[in-house]
Design a protein around this motif. Sequence first.
Motif, PDB file in Angstrom:
ATOM      1  N   ARG A   1       1.992  45.235  18.335  1.00  0.00           N
ATOM      2  CA  ARG A   1       3.296  45.242  19.012  1.00  0.00           C
ATOM      3  C   ARG A   1       4.456  45.298  18.022  1.00  0.00           C
ATOM      4  O   ARG A   1       5.506  45.875  18.319  1.00  0.00           O
ATOM      5  N   PHE A   2       4.275  44.692  16.856  1.00  0.00           N
ATOM      6  CA  PHE A   2       5.327  44.648  15.843  1.00  0.00           C
ATOM      7  C   PHE A   2       4.955  45.566  14.682  1.00  0.00           C
ATOM      8  O   PHE A   2       3.780  45.695  14.328  1.00  0.00           O
ATOM      9  N   THR A   3       5.974  46.171  14.072  1.00  0.00           N
ATOM     10  CA  THR A   3       5.768  47.026  12.910  1.00  0.00           C
ATOM     11  C   THR A   3       6.794  46.679  11.843  1.00  0.00           C
ATOM     12  O   THR A   3       8.000  46.671  12.113  1.00  0.00           O
ATOM     13  N   ILE A   4       6.310  46.407  10.642  1.00  0.00           N
ATOM     14  CA  ILE A   4       7.192  46.096   9.525  1.00  0.00           C
ATOM     15  C   ILE A   4       7.338  47.349   8.660  1.00  0.00           C
ATOM     16  O   ILE A   4       6.394  48.119   8.489  1.00  0.00           O
ATOM     17  N   SER A   5       8.551  47.556   8.134  1.00  0.00           N
ATOM     18  CA  SER A   5       8.789  48.697   7.268  1.00  0.00           C
ATOM     19  C   SER A   5       9.829  48.321   6.223  1.00  0.00           C
ATOM     20  O   SER A   5      10.563  47.344   6.381  1.00  0.00           O
ATOM     21  N   ARG A   6       9.886  49.128   5.187  1.00  0.00           N
ATOM     22  CA  ARG A   6      10.769  48.799   4.073  1.00  0.00           C
ATOM     23  C   ARG A   6      11.510  50.031   3.598  1.00  0.00           C
ATOM     24  O   ARG A   6      10.916  51.100   3.432  1.00  0.00           O
ATOM     25  N   ASN A   7      12.789  49.897   3.358  1.00  0.00           N
ATOM     26  CA  ASN A   7      13.616  50.931   2.749  1.00  0.00           C
ATOM     27  C   ASN A   7      14.077  50.386   1.407  1.00  0.00           C
ATOM     28  O   ASN A   7      15.050  49.631   1.331  1.00  0.00           O
ATOM     29  N   ASN A   8      13.352  50.760   0.351  1.00  0.00           N
ATOM     30  CA  ASN A   8      13.663  50.192  -0.967  1.00  0.00           C
ATOM     31  C   ASN A   8      15.037  50.614  -1.470  1.00  0.00           C
ATOM     32  O   ASN A   8      15.707  49.866  -2.176  1.00  0.00           O
TER      33      ASN A   8
ATOM     34  N   ARG B   1       7.232  45.538  23.237  1.00  0.00           N
ATOM     35  CA  ARG B   1       6.468  44.820  24.272  1.00  0.00           C
ATOM     36  C   ARG B   1       6.619  43.310  24.101  1.00  0.00           C
ATOM     37  O   ARG B   1       5.627  42.570  24.069  1.00  0.00           O
ATOM     38  N   LEU B   2       7.842  42.885  23.996  1.00  0.00           N
ATOM     39  CA  LEU B   2       8.114  41.471  23.746  1.00  0.00           C
ATOM     40  C   LEU B   2       7.715  40.612  24.933  1.00  0.00           C
ATOM     41  O   LEU B   2       7.802  41.034  26.105  1.00  0.00           O
ATOM     42  N   LYS B   3       7.282  39.412  24.587  1.00  0.00           N
ATOM     43  CA  LYS B   3       6.813  38.447  25.583  1.00  0.00           C
ATOM     44  C   LYS B   3       7.670  37.183  25.494  1.00  0.00           C
ATOM     45  O   LYS B   3       8.249  36.900  24.440  1.00  0.00           O
TER      46      LYS B   3
END
Length: 124
Positions: free
Chosen positions: A66-73, A84-86
């Motif tokens: 449900r969650f995705t982490i990403s990085r912009n260096n 899809r928050l609960k």
Amino acid sequence: VQLQASGGGLVQPGGSLRLSCVISGSTWDYDVIGWFRQAPGKEREGISCISTDDGSTFYADSVKGRFTISRNNARNTVSLQMNRLKPEDTAVYYCATVPLYYCSDYGPYKYDYWGQGTLVTVSS
């Protein structure tokens, strides 16, 4: 090192939010950025992290898929896309950093610097 978390708010169940964490003042060659959350009366829970060195990521079972982490260096920013928050996702969300190579299921004691937290409320 300073971290600034933002993006929290009120959202209905099934909705989405995108949290951001801007990191400044770091001179480390590598680091891990983690996202934690703490609901009232509960312990702080590690939910995700990402590594600068190898791009490895970690997700707690409670948010996996449900969650995705990403990085912009280039912008020193780490984002957490939450779908899809609960209602049980309601908590104050914090970002934190530590000079480690690899991302893993580290506890909050492992991290050196913390942002101020941003409140996410999932309710109809």
